[in-house]
Design a protein around this motif. Structure first.
Motif, PDB file in Angstrom:
ATOM      1  N   ASP A 197      -6.178   6.997  -0.910  1.00 49.97           N
ATOM      2  CA  ASP A 197      -6.855   8.169  -0.377  1.00 49.97           C
ATOM      3  C   ASP A 197      -6.906   8.063   1.153  1.00 49.97           C
ATOM      4  N   PRO A 198      -6.391   9.062   1.869  1.00 48.61           N
ATOM      5  CA  PRO A 198      -6.407   8.973   3.338  1.00 48.61           C
ATOM      6  C   PRO A 198      -7.817   8.965   3.909  1.00 48.61           C
ATOM      7  N   ALA A 199      -8.797   9.432   3.149  1.00 47.38           N
ATOM      8  CA  ALA A 199     -10.157   9.497   3.684  1.00 47.38           C
ATOM      9  C   ALA A 199     -10.863   8.154   3.656  1.00 47.38           C
ATOM     10  N   GLY A 200     -10.580   7.314   2.664  1.00 47.31           N
ATOM     11  CA  GLY A 200     -11.319   6.061   2.571  1.00 47.31           C
ATOM     12  C   GLY A 200     -10.551   4.930   1.968  1.00 47.31           C
ATOM     13  N   GLY A 201      -9.226   4.983   2.005  1.00 46.11           N
ATOM     14  CA  GLY A 201      -8.418   3.935   1.410  1.00 46.11           C
ATOM     15  C   GLY A 201      -8.096   2.823   2.377  1.00 46.11           C
ATOM     16  N   VAL A 202      -6.959   2.185   2.146  1.00 48.92           N
ATOM     17  CA  VAL A 202      -6.521   1.089   3.008  1.00 48.92           C
ATOM     18  C   VAL A 202      -5.173   1.452   3.610  1.00 48.92           C
ATOM     19  N   GLU A 203      -4.741   0.653   4.563  1.00 48.72           N
ATOM     20  CA  GLU A 203      -3.446   0.891   5.187  1.00 48.72           C
ATOM     21  C   GLU A 203      -2.318   0.623   4.197  1.00 48.72           C
ATOM     22  N   GLU A 204      -1.111   1.034   4.585  1.00 47.27           N
ATOM     23  CA  GLU A 204       0.008   1.001   3.646  1.00 47.27           C
ATOM     24  C   GLU A 204       0.416  -0.420   3.277  1.00 47.27           C
ATOM     25  N   GLU A 205       0.542  -1.299   4.254  1.00 49.24           N
ATOM     26  CA  GLU A 205       0.952  -2.674   3.957  1.00 49.24           C
ATOM     27  C   GLU A 205      -0.078  -3.389   3.098  1.00 49.24           C
ATOM     28  N   PRO A 206      -1.376  -3.344   3.434  1.00 51.31           N
ATOM     29  CA  PRO A 206      -2.361  -3.943   2.529  1.00 51.31           C
ATOM     30  C   PRO A 206      -2.343  -3.335   1.131  1.00 51.31           C
ATOM     31  N   PHE A 207      -2.078  -2.025   1.061  1.00 54.17           N
ATOM     32  CA  PHE A 207      -1.978  -1.384  -0.246  1.00 54.17           C
ATOM     33  C   PHE A 207      -0.875  -2.027  -1.070  1.00 54.17           C
TER      34      PHE A 207
ATOM     35  N   THR B 270       0.280  -5.066  -0.827  1.00 52.95           N
ATOM     36  CA  THR B 270      -0.143  -6.409  -1.231  1.00 52.95           C
ATOM     37  C   THR B 270      -1.077  -6.352  -2.433  1.00 52.95           C
ATOM     38  N   ILE B 271      -2.029  -5.419  -2.392  1.00 50.31           N
ATOM     39  CA  ILE B 271      -3.001  -5.309  -3.488  1.00 50.31           C
ATOM     40  C   ILE B 271      -2.307  -4.893  -4.778  1.00 50.31           C
ATOM     41  N   MET B 272      -1.479  -3.867  -4.701  1.00 47.88           N
ATOM     42  CA  MET B 272      -0.874  -3.340  -5.920  1.00 47.88           C
ATOM     43  C   MET B 272       0.152  -4.304  -6.510  1.00 47.88           C
ATOM     44  N   LYS B 273       0.814  -5.053  -5.673  1.00 48.20           N
ATOM     45  CA  LYS B 273       1.755  -6.048  -6.208  1.00 48.20           C
ATOM     46  C   LYS B 273       1.030  -7.063  -7.071  1.00 48.20           C
ATOM     47  N   GLN B 274      -0.167  -7.445  -6.644  1.00 49.71           N
ATOM     48  CA  GLN B 274      -0.954  -8.393  -7.428  1.00 49.71           C
ATOM     49  C   GLN B 274      -1.478  -7.752  -8.706  1.00 49.71           C
ATOM     50  N   LEU B 275      -2.009  -6.543  -8.607  1.00 50.63           N
ATOM     51  CA  LEU B 275      -2.607  -5.901  -9.782  1.00 50.63           C
ATOM     52  C   LEU B 275      -1.549  -5.529 -10.826  1.00 50.63           C
ATOM     53  N   LEU B 276      -0.416  -5.032 -10.364  1.00 50.34           N
ATOM     54  CA  LEU B 276       0.617  -4.619 -11.309  1.00 50.34           C
ATOM     55  C   LEU B 276       1.286  -5.801 -11.996  1.00 50.34           C
ATOM     56  N   SER B 277       1.105  -7.000 -11.460  1.00 53.73           N
ATOM     57  CA  SER B 277       1.677  -8.168 -12.130  1.00 53.73           C
ATOM     58  C   SER B 277       0.958  -8.464 -13.441  1.00 53.73           C
ATOM     59  N   TYR B 278      -0.244  -7.886 -13.639  1.00 55.81           N
ATOM     60  CA  TYR B 278      -0.966  -8.108 -14.884  1.00 55.81           C
ATOM     61  C   TYR B 278      -0.531  -7.129 -15.988  1.00 55.81           C
ATOM     62  N   ILE B 279       0.286  -6.166 -15.657  1.00 61.72           N
ATOM     63  CA  ILE B 279       0.791  -5.218 -16.661  1.00 61.72           C
ATOM     64  C   ILE B 279       2.055  -5.822 -17.259  1.00 61.72           C
ATOM     65  N   THR B 280       1.942  -6.339 -18.465  1.00 67.53           N
ATOM     66  CA  THR B 280       3.061  -7.034 -19.091  1.00 67.53           C
ATOM     67  C   THR B 280       3.515  -6.389 -20.399  1.00 67.53           C
ATOM     68  N   LYS B 281       2.681  -5.552 -20.988  1.00 72.01           N
ATOM     69  CA  LYS B 281       3.058  -4.937 -22.268  1.00 72.01           C
ATOM     70  C   LYS B 281       3.950  -3.715 -22.026  1.00 72.01           C
ATOM     71  N   ASP B 282       4.991  -3.594 -22.825  1.00 68.64           N
ATOM     72  CA  ASP B 282       5.933  -2.491 -22.648  1.00 68.64           C
ATOM     73  C   ASP B 282       5.263  -1.136 -22.839  1.00 68.64           C
ATOM     74  N   LYS B 283       4.371  -1.031 -23.819  1.00 65.76           N
ATOM     75  CA  LYS B 283       3.702   0.240 -24.066  1.00 65.76           C
ATOM     76  C   LYS B 283       2.857   0.656 -22.873  1.00 65.76           C
ATOM     77  N   GLN B 284       2.134  -0.297 -22.287  1.00 64.38           N
ATOM     78  CA  GLN B 284       1.333   0.008 -21.112  1.00 64.38           C
ATOM     79  C   GLN B 284       2.218   0.437 -19.947  1.00 64.38           C
ATOM     80  N   THR B 285       3.336  -0.243 -19.774  1.00 64.48           N
ATOM     81  CA  THR B 285       4.240   0.088 -18.675  1.00 64.48           C
ATOM     82  C   THR B 285       4.768   1.510 -18.827  1.00 64.48           C
ATOM     83  N   GLU B 286       5.171   1.875 -20.035  1.00 63.80           N
ATOM     84  CA  GLU B 286       5.729   3.208 -20.257  1.00 63.80           C
ATOM     85  C   GLU B 286       4.688   4.283 -19.982  1.00 63.80           C
TER      86      GLU B 286
END
Length: 1484
Positions: free
Chosen positions: A1259-1269, A1271-1287
Motif C-alpha cells: 500500500d503506497p499510504a503505509g507500506g514499505v519500500e520496494e526492496e524491503p518488500f 526481502t519480506i515476501m521472499k521469506q514468507l512465500l518460502s513457507y508455501i509448499t503445497k501445490d494446492k495452496q500455490t495454485e
C-alpha cells in the motif's frame, strides 16, 4: 561309441550333447529315466572302483541323466552323486601328475585322459551350478517367510548344508588347475572353453547375494584363489576384466568382494596389470551413459573407492584415465575419483621426503579436491569436506595449504545443504584438534608475539642491508652490474639534442682532474648515471690536455668511447685504494697487510647471521600462520553460532561438539558459544538435550587438578565465570543442567562442601564469588532440596543477618536458593500430603520483613529486586503470607509518614492537609499517624486467611473476612481508608511543587512503595490461583475419599445417575468450577474493594500514571506503570476501567522502558482477560513499529506468544510482524523469522494471511519500500509448499492486478508470483487469468518477473509440459512488445495530454500519505466498538471523523490538564468474545 574313437566337446548348453555334431564328437545316447538312475549310478561306482576316473568315458550318460532330472530326483541321490563326483575328480587329479610326466604316453591314452578330464569337470561343475541355483531359490523363499528355520529348509531341499560343500569343490578345481594339464591338449594349448567352464562357475557363485556375508568368507577366498590360478596360468585376464565390469554394473553387492579379489591378485599373484585393465575399462565408459545407468555408476564408484583404499600405490599410475569422470554428470563417479585421490595423498604421497614429481602429483590432487569443494552437487561438496577431514586427522595436509582449506571450510558453512554444513563443522573441528600451531588459539595472545618477532625480523634485515652496503665490493663486479643501465642511459642522452638536456654539471676552475674523476665515480656509485655522463662530457671539454680525458680513440663510436672512459675512471685501482686510507689502515691488524684476506676471516660469522635470519623468517611465518588460522577459527565461530538453532538435530549436535573443542583450545569467543547452547537444554530432541549435557559434563565436570578439592575449586571457578553478566534465562538453563547432574550424583561431595565453605566465608573468597557460591547451591537444591533444606538456618544467617551496608545481592541469591527447597508448581490431585510451609514466626520471615522494611528508606537500587524475591519467597513458603506482607506494607507506609513528619508539622496542619485531600478525615482516623509515644494500630491484612490446624486429625480450611461488623473489623477498615487517604494527600502533595513549609518526600520512597504494593498484589493473585486453589482441590479429594470409605455398600449402589456422573468425571469438574468461581469472586469483589489494604494504593498509582508531566521521574514512572499492570491482573472490572489509561501510556510514554514493560503487562492481560483486550489489539500491533529497539523486541516476543497460543486473532495487522523481518537489529529480524517459521506449522495460517499482508505492505499510504518488500515476501512465500495452496494463491494474485492502483503494486504482485514454486497446473491458472495482467507487461520489471517464472518452469519440465510453457512465453513476449509499441504510439499521438491526470493522481496519493497516520503523537484515538454483524464499507470516511485528542499533562497545576485518561465515551462498549482455543484449532 568306443572311448578311443570319440572326442568330448564342452557344450555351451546341455542340449547340445544330445545332438550329433562333427566327426567323432561325443553324443549322449540315452537320457535314463528317474527310476533307473540309482541302479546306473551304482554301476558307475562299481566301474570306478575297477577302472578309476576313466570310467566316466562309459558312464557319462548316467551323470547327464541325473543333471537332466535334477529337480525331480531324490535329495539323497543328489548327495550321493555329488560325493561320488568329488571322489572321481579328486582321484583323477592325483593320477594326472604321473600321466603328464609319462614320456611314453600314447595319443590314445592322452585323448582318453583329456576326455575324462573334461567330462569329470563338466559333470562336477554343472552339478555345483544346479545346487547353487536351487539354493538361491530357497534363499528367495526365506526372504518372504522369515529367517527362522533357514538351515532346516536348506537341508530338507538338498539333504545337507550346501554352503559348507562349495569350498571343497572349489579347492579341488583349484588343485586340478595348478597341474600342468595343458600337455593333454594338442600343441599344449588349452582350449578357451575349458577355462571358461571352470571360471564360469566362480562368477555364478559370486552372483549369489549372500556371497558377501561373513559366513561365506571361505567360499570367497576359494573363488579368488581359483580365478587367480586361471589368471596366472591360463591367460584369463581379458575375460576376467570383461566379466568384472559386467558384474559391477549389475550386482551391487560385489564391489567389496571384487576389490578384495583384485587386490589379492595384484599383490600375491603379481597380476598388477589387471588393475590397469579394469580401470581402463571404467575410464572408457561414457559419462553420459553412466548418468543413465545409476546402478552401474554406483558399482563402479564403490569399486574404485575401496580399491584405492587397498592398493593406492598400484592404482596411482592409472588415475589419469579416470580424470574425465570428474567432468561427468554422475556425482557418484566424481566422488569415487576424488576419494581415490585422497587415499593416494594419505598413503602414497605423504611425508616430507617426496620427490619433485610425487610432490607435483600430490599438489595436483589437492588442487582438484579444493576445486570440487565448490561442486554443483551437494553430495560432492560434502564428500570433499569428509576427505579433507581424514587428510587433516592423519596430518597429511601440507602446512602451506592450511589457510586455503580452512577458508574453504569456513565458506562452506553458508552452504544451503545441511550435510555440507555438518561436514564443514567437522572439518574445522579436525583442524583444531590437529593444528600444528598451539594448544591455545587466541588472537590477543598471538598478536603480541607476532608483532614483536616481526619487528625483530625487520631490524635483522635492516642490519643485513647496512652490512651489505658497507662491505667492500670488487669494482669489476660493480661495473658489470651497472653496465646495462648505464649503457641505456648513455644511448638515450646521445639521441637527445643539446637543448633538451638538463643543466650541465659545472666544473670549478680550481678543481683538478682527480677531483672530477672522484665526483664521476661517486655519481656512478649512487646510480646517477645521467649526471655522471654529463659531467664526463664537460670534463672532456674542460681538461683537453689531461691524459685521463684526452686518450680516446677517435675511430671508435662515441658510445664506446664514453663507456671505456667511464669504466677506466670507475675501476681506477689507485682511486680504490685511496678511498679511505686512514680507515683502511686502522682496521688492519698487525698481521694483515692486505684487505683480500678479510672475507675469509668473516665467512663463519656471515654464515651464522644468514642462518639466524632464516630462522627468524621461519618463526615469523609460523606465528603469522598461527594468527591467520586463529582469525579464521574466530570467523567460523561467528557463523557456526548462528547454526545452533537449526531444525536438523545432527547439525546442532555437530555445532555443540565444535564449541566444546573450541573452548578447550582457549579461543576467547568460545565462551559465547558455550553460553549460547544453554537454552538447548529445553530441546524436545533427546539427542540435542543429551549433547548439551555431555558438553557441560566434558567441559566442567572433569577439571584438571591434583586432588579432589583442587578439582572442585576449578569446577566452581569455571561455573562461576558463566554466571558473570548472565541473564535470567541463562541462569535458569544452567540450573536445569546442574539439577540433572545432581540427580545423577555426578557432582562430587567435595564440590558441595567447598561451596558451603565459600558461602560461610570459611574459605577466602571475594563478595562476588560468595554470591556465586550461594547461586550454585540454590541451583543444586533443585535436584536435591536437602542440600539447602538441611542448612536453612545457615543460609538465613549468611545473607539475611543485619549488617551495614546491607548486601542485597547476596540476600537476593539466598532467597532464590531457599525457594528451591519447595515445589513451585500448582499442587496436583495425586498428592495426599499438604505442601511444605513454614510457620509465620520462623526466623526466615522475621529477617525478610526487617530487611525489606529497613531497606525501604535507603536509595539502594538492589533493594527493588531483592524486595520482589522476598515477597515471592514469603508467599511460597509461609503459612498465612498475607499477614506478613501486611506488616511489611504497614511498616513501609509508616516510614514514609515519618519522612513527611521530619519538619514536625502540627496536628492542625495534618488535619488541613488531610481535609484538603479528602475532605472527610476525622480525629479518630489519625490513629495510624499517632505521635511516637503512642502505640500505632496494628494493620491486619484483610484478604484471605488460610488457617491450617496442624494438630487436628482433619485439617480445617476456612475463609474469614475482616470486613464484618465488630470493633476489630471497623478499626481495620477505618485504618485502610485512613492509610489510603493520607497516602494520597501527603505523598502526592509532597511531590507537587509544595510551599516551603510543606513536607517533601523523595521520589525513590514513592517508587519503592508502589513497587512493593504491585509485587504484593501480583503474588497474592498467584497465591490464590495456585496454592489456595490447589489446597482446596487436595482437601476435597481427601474428603471425598474419606466419605467413599465410610459409605455403606447399599448407599454405594443407590443412585445410578450419580454413579454415571462420577464415571463421566462430571462431579469433579463441577467442584473444580465451583472452586475456580470462588477464587474469581474473591479477586473481583474483595482484593481491590475499598475496605482492603491493596485498595489504598490504587488512587496513588492512578494519580502518578495519569500525570506523567507532573511526576516525571523515570524510575517512578516505571514503578507506577508496572504496579498498574499488576493491579489490573487481579480484577476484570478494575482492568476494564483502566485499559484506556494503560494503552495511552503504552502509546504515548516518552520512556522506552515504560512502553516495553507495559507491552508485557498488556500481553499478560490479553491472556487473562482476552475479551477485554481484544478491541485494543491494533495498538498492540502498533508497538511493532516503535522507534525504540527495546520496545520492538518486546512487542515481537509478546505478539509471538499471543498469536501462537491463539490468544489474539491473527488479522491482516500481522503484516507488522512481517516488517520486523527487515529490522536493522539482527536479533529482532531473527525473532520475526522464528515467529513465521512456527506459524507455518499451524496448518494454512500463513497462506490465509498472505493476501492481506501483500495488500498492506504494498500500500503506497503505509507500506514499505520496494526492496524491503521483496526481502519480506521472499521469506514468507518460502513457507508455501503445497501445490494446492500455490495454485489458489496464483489465481488470487493474478486477479489482484485488476484492483491494484499503482505501478508499484503491479510490480509487487508480479514479484510475488515469480517467487511461488509453480507447477504445470499453476501455469494453467496463470494462462486462464492472463487477461488480468497482460496489459501490465509493458513494464520491464513486470515482464522480467514473469520471464523468471518461465525459466523456473523449464528446469524440471516434462516433455508434454513444454508446449504450454512455450505458449505462455509467446503470449508474454507478444503482450510486452505490443504494449511497448502502443505506449510509443500513445506518446507520439497525444503528447503530454496524460500528464495532468497523472499529476493529479499523485497529489491525491501524497495527500493521503500525509493524513494516514491516525495514531500520531497528537491524535491518539481509542478503538471503535466492534460490530461483527454489520460492517460499513466506507471505513476511510468513518476514520476521518474528528476525534477528541488525548495529550499528556504539562507541568501546569491545573487538575484537568494533568489528566491523561480518555473520556468515558471513547471506551469500547461492545467486544467480540475470544475463546481460549487450543493450539490445534486454527484458521484454515
Amino acid at each position: 561309441m568306443s572311448p578311443q574313437l570319440f572326442e568330448f566337446h564342452l557344450p555351451l548348453a546341455p542340449e547340445e550333447l544330445l545332438k550329433s555334431g562333427g566327426v567323432n564328437q561325443y553324443v549322449v545316447q540315452e537320457v535314463l529315466s528317474i527310476r533307473n538312475l540309482p541302479l546306473q549310478l551304482r554301476a558307475f561306482q562299481a566301474a570306478f572302483r575297477a577302472q578309476g576316473p576313466l570310467a566316466m568315458l562309459e558312464h557319462f550318460d548316467t551323470i547327464y541323466s541325473i543333471l537332466h532330472h535334477f529337480r525331480s530326483i531324490d535329495p539323497g541321490l543328489k548327495e550321493d552323486t555329488l560325493e561320488f563326483l568329488i571322489k572321481v575328480v579328486s582321484r583323477h587329479s592325483q593320477e594326472l601328475p604321473a600321466v603328464l610326466d609319462d614320456a611314453t604316453l600314447s595319443v590314445a591314452d592322452r585323448s582318453a585322459h583329456l576326455n575324462a578330464l573334461k567330462m569329470n569337470c563338466y559333470a562336477l561343475i554343472r552339478l555345483l551350478e544346479s545346487f547353487e541355483t536351487m539354493s538361491s531359490q530357497t534363499s528367495l523363499v526365506d526372504l518372504g517367510t522369515g529367517g527362522k528355520g533357514k538351515k532346516t529348509r536348506a537341508k530338507a531341499a538338498h539333504g545337507f548344508d550346501w554352503e559348507e560343500e562349495r569350498q571343497p569343490i572349489l579347492q579341488l578345481l583349484t588343485q586340478l588347475l595348478q597341474l600342468d594339464i595343458r600337455h593333454l591338449w594338442n600343441h599344449s594349448v588349452i582350449e578357451e572353453e575349458f577355462v571358461s567352464l571352470v571360471t564360469g562357475c566362480c562368477y555364478r557363485l559370486l552372483e549369489n547375494p549372500t556371497i558377501s556375508h561373513q559366513k561365506n568368507r571361505p567360499t570367497r577366498e576359494a573363488i579368488t584363489c581359483l580365478l587367480g590360478v586361471a589368471l596366472t596360468r591360463y591367460n584369463h585376464m581379458l575375460s576376467a576384466t570383461v566379466k568384472i565390469i559386467q558384474m559391477l554394473q549389475h550386482f551391487e553387492h560385489l564391489a567389496s568382494v571384487l576389490v578384495a579379489a583384485v587386490s589379492l591378485w595384484a599383490t600375491d599373484y603379481g597380476m598388477k596389470s589387471i588393475v590397469g585393465e579394469i580401470v581402463r575399462e571404467i575410464g572408457q565408459k561414457c559419462p553420459q551413459e553412466l548418468s543413465r545407468d545409476p546402478s552401474g555408476a554406483k558399482g563402479f564408484a564403490a569399486f574404485l573407492t575401496e580399491l584405492a583404499e587397498r592398493i593406492p600405490a598400484i592404482l596411482i599410475s592409472s588415475m589419469c584415465i579416470l580424470i574425465d569422470h570428474l567432468d561427468g554428470e554422475n556425482y557418484m563417479m566424481r566422488n569415487a575419483v576424488l576419494a581415490a585421490m585422497a587415499e593416494m595423498v594419505l598413503q602414497v604421497l605423504n611425508g616430507d621426503q617426496l620427490e619433485e614429481a610425487a610432490r607435483d602429483t600430490r599438489d595436483q590432487f589437492l588442487d582438484t579436491l579444493q576445486a570440487h569443494g565448490h561442486d554443483v552437487n551437494s553430495f560432492v561438496r560434502s564428500r570433499v569436506l569428509q576427505l579433507f577431514t581424514r587428510i587433516v586427522q592423519q596430518k597429511a595436509l601440507p602446512l602451506t595449504r592450511f589457510q586455503a582449506v580452512v577458508a574453504l571450510a569456513v565458506g562452506r558453512l553458508a552452504d544451503k545443504s545441511v550435510l555440507v554444513c555438518k561436514n564443514a563443522i567437522q572439518l574445522l573441528a579436525s583442524f583444531l584438534a590437529n593444528n600444528p600451531f598451539s594448544c591455545k588459539l587466541s588472537d590477543t595472545d598471538l598478536a603480541g608475539p607476532l608483532q614483536k618477532e616481526t619487528q625483530k625480523l625487520q631490524e635483522m634485515r635492516a642490519q643485513r642491508r647496512i652490512a651489505a652496503a658497507s662491505a667492500v665490493l670488487d669494482p669489476e663486479e660493480e661495473w658489470e652490474a651497472m653496465l646495462p643501465e648505464l649503457k641505456s642511459t648513455l644511448q638515450q642522452l646521445l639521441r637527445l639534442p643539446q637543448e633538451e638536456e638538463e643543466v650541465p654539471e659545472e666544473i670549478a676552475n680550481t678543481e683538478t682532474t682527480e677531483e672530477v674523476k672522484g665526483r664521476i665515480r661517486r655519481l656512478l656509485a649512487k646510480a646517477s648515471y645521467k649526471r655522471a655522463i654529463i659531467l664526463t662530457r664537460e670534463a672532456i671539454g674542460h681538461f683537453q690536455k689531461s691524459e685521463a680525458f684526452s686518450q680516446m680513440d677517435p675511430e671508435e663510436a662515441e658510445e664506446t668511447r664514453f663507456l671505456n672512459l667511464l669504466g677506466a675512471i670507475f675501476k681506477d685501482p689507485a682511486a680504490s685504494t685511496q678511498k679511505n686510507p686512514q680507515e683502511s689502515a686502522e682496521n688492519m691488524g698487525p698481521g694483515q697487510t692486505d684487505g683480500k684476506d678479510k672475507p675469509s676471516v668473516s665467512e663463519p660469522e656471515k654464515s651464522w647471521e644468514k642462518d639466524e635470519l632464516v630462522k627468524q623468517e621461519m618463526l615469523v611465518q609460523y606465528l603469522q600462520d598461527a594468527y591467520s588460522f586463529s582469525q579464521k577459527i574466530t570467523e567460523a565461530i561467528g557463523i557456526i553460532s548462528k547454526m545452533m538453532y537449526e531444525n536438523t538435530a545432527t547439525v546442532v549436535q555437530e555445532v555443540i561438539e565444535f564449541f566444546v573443542m573450541v573452548f578447550q583450545f582457549g579461543v576467547p569467543q568460545a565462551v559465547f558459544g558455550v553460553r549460547h547452547m544453554l537454552p538447548l537444554i529445553w530441546s524436545k530432541e533427546p539427542g540435542v538435550r543429551e549433547a548439551v549435557l555431555n558438553a557441560y559434563r566434558q567441559l566442567y565436570l572433569n577439571p584438571k587438578g591434583d586432588s579432589a578439592r583442587a578439582k572442585a575449586q576449578a569446577l566452581i571457578q569455571n561455573l562461576s565465570l558463566l554466571l558473570v553478566d548472565a541473564s535470567v534465562g541463562t541462569i535458569q538453563c544452567l540450573e536445569e543442567i546442574l539439577c540433572e547432574f545432581v540427580q545423577k550424583d555426578e557432582l562430587r561431595p567435595a564440590v558441595t562442601q567447598l561451596l558451603w565453605e565459600r558461602a560461610t566465608e570459611k574459605a577466602p573468597c571475594s563478595p562476588l564469588e560468595r554470591c556465586s557460591s550461594v547461586m550454585l547451591l540454590g541451583m543444586m537444591a533443585r535436584g536435591k532440596p536437602e542440600i539447602v533444606g538441611s542448612n536453612l538456618d545457615t543460609l538465613v544467617s549468611i545473607g539475611l543477618e543485619e549488617k551495614f551496608p546491607q548486601d542485597y545481592r547476596l540476600a537476593q541469591q539466598v532467597c532464590h536458593a531457599i525457594a528451591n527447597i519447595s515445589d513451585r508448581r500448582k499442587p496436583s490431585l495425586g498428592k495426599r500430603y499438604p505442601p511444605f510451609r513454614l510457620p509465620q514466626e520462623h526466623r526466615l520471615f522475621e529477617r525478610l520483613r526487617e530487611m525489606v522494611t529497613k531497606g525501604f528508606v535507603h536509595p539502594d537500587p538492589l533493594w527493588v529486586p531483592f524486595k520482589e524475591v522476598a515477597v515471592t519467597l514469603i508467599y511460597q513458603l509461609a503459612e498465612g503470607p498475607e499477614g506478613i506482607c501486611a506488616q511489611i506494607l504497614q511498616g513501609c507506609a509508616k516510614q514514609a509518614q515519618e519522612k513527611l513528619e521530619e519538619k514536625n508539622p502540627t496536628q492542625e496542619d495534618l488535619r488541613k492537609w488531610a481535609r484538603g485531600a479528602t475532605g472527610r478525615v476525622g480525629s479518630s482516623q489519625l490513629l495510624l499517624l499517632s505521635p511516637p509515644g503512642q502505640k500505632p494500630l496494628p494493620l491486619h491484612f484483610p484478604l484471605i486467611v488460610v488457617q491450617s490446624y496442624r494438630h487436628s486429625p482433619t485439617p480445617i480450611f476456612f475463609f474469614t473476612s475482616f470486613c464484618s461488623t465488630g470493633a476489630r473489623g471497623r478499626s481495620v477498615n477505618t485504618g485502610c481508608r485512613v492509610l489510603g487517604d493520607l497516602l494520597l494527600s501527603f505523598l502526592l502533595a509532597s511531590l507537587s511543587a509544595p510551599p516551603e513549609d510543606t513536607p517533601t518526600l523523595p521520589a525513590f520512597l514513592l517508587m519503592n512503595l508502589l513497587s512493593l504494593a504491585g509485587d504484593v498484589a501480583l503474588q497474592q493473585l498467584v497465591h490464590l490461583e495456585q496454592a489456595v486453589s490447589g489446597e482446596l482441590c487436595r482437601r476435597r479429594v481427601l474428603r471425598e475419599e474419606q466419605e467413599h470409605k465410610t459409605k455403606n455398600p447399599k448407599e454405594k449402589n443407590t443412585g445410578s445417575e450419580t454413579t454415571m456422573e462420577e464415571e463421566m468425571g462430571l462431579v469433579g469438574a463441577t467442584a473444580d468450577d465451583t472452586e475456580a468461581e470462588l477464587i474469581r469472586s474473591i479477586c473481583e469483589m474483595e482484593l481491590l474493594d475499598g475496605r482492603q489494604i491493596l485498595a489504598a494504593f490504587v488512587p496513588l498509582v492512578l494519580k502518578v500514571c495519569n500525570n506523567p508531566g507532573l511526576y516525571s521521574n523515570p524510575e517512578l514512572s516505571v514503578a507506577a506503570s508496572l504496579a498498574l499492570g499488576k493491579f489490573c491482573m487481579i480484577s476484570a472490572t478494575f482492568c476494564d476501567s483502566q485499559l484506556r489509561l494503560l494503552f495511552t501510556m503504552l502509546e504515548k510514554s516518552s520512556l522506552p522502558i515504560v512502553r516495553s514493560n507495559l507491552m508485557v503487562a498488556t500481553g499478560d492481560l490479553a491472556i487473562r482477560f482476552p475479551n477485554l483486550v481484544d478491541p485494543w489489539t491494533p495498538h498492540l500491533y502498533a508497538r511493532l513499529r516503535d522507534p525504540a529497539q527495546q520496545v520492538r523486541k518486546t512487542a515481537g516476543l509478546v505478539m509471538t506468544l499471543l498469536i501462537l497460543k491463539d490468544m489474539v486473532k491473527v488479522k491482516g495487522q500481522v503484516s507488522e510482524m512481517a516488517v520486523l523481518l527487515i529490522d536493522p537489529a539482527p536479533h529482532i529480524a531473527a525473532l520475526a523469522k522464528n515467529f513465521f517459521s512456527e506459524l507455518s506449522h499451524k496448518g494454512n495460517a500463513i497462506y490465509n494471511l498472505l493476501p492481506d499482508i501483500i495488500s498492506r505492505l504494498s500500500d503506497p499510504a503505509g507500506g514499505v519500500e520496494e526492496e524491503p518488500f521483496h526481502t519480506i515476501m521472499k521469506q514468507l512465500l518460502s513457507y508455501i509448499t503445497k501445490d494446492k495452496q500455490t495454485e489458489t494463491l496464483v489465481e488470487k494474485l493474478c486477479q489482484r492486478f485488476r484492483t491494484a492502483r499503482t505501478e508499484r503494486q503491479y510490480r509487487d504482485l508480479a514479484y510475488c508470483v515469480s517467487q511461488l514454486p509453480l507447477t504445470e497446473r499453476g501455469l494453467r491458472k496463470m494462462l486462464d487469468n492472463f487477461d488480468c495482467f497482460g496489459d501490465k507487461l509493458s513494464d520491464e520489471s513486470i515482464f522480467s518477473a514473469f520471464l523468471s517464472v518461465v525459466s523456473k518452469l523449464r528446469r524440471g519440465a516434462k516433455p508434454e509440459g513444454k508446449a504450454i510453457i512455450d505458449e505462455f512465453e509467446q503470449r508474454l513476449r507478444a503482450c510486452h512488445t505490443r504494449g511497448l509499441d502502443a505506449m510509443e504510439e500513445l506518446e507520439i499521438g497525444q503528447g503530454g495530454s496524460q500528464r495532468a491526470p497523472s499529476a493529479k493522481k499523485q497529489s491525491t496519493v501524497s495527500r493521503h500519505q500525509h493524513l494516514t497516520p491516525a495514531a500520531s503523537d497528537n491524535d491518539f484515538v481509542t478503538p471503535e466498538p466492534r460490530h461483527p454483524a454489520r460492517r460499513r464499507p466506507n471505513t476511510q470516511q468513518r476514520a476521518s471523523k474528528r476525534k477528541p485528542r488525548i495529550v499528556f499533562s504539562s507541568d501546569e497545576s491545573s487538575e484537568e490538564e494533568l489528566s491523561a485518561e480518555m473520556t468515558e465515551d471513547e471506551t469500547p462498549k461492545k467486544t467480540t468474545p475470544i475463546r481460549r482455543a487450543s493450539a490445534r484449532r486454527h484458521r484454515s
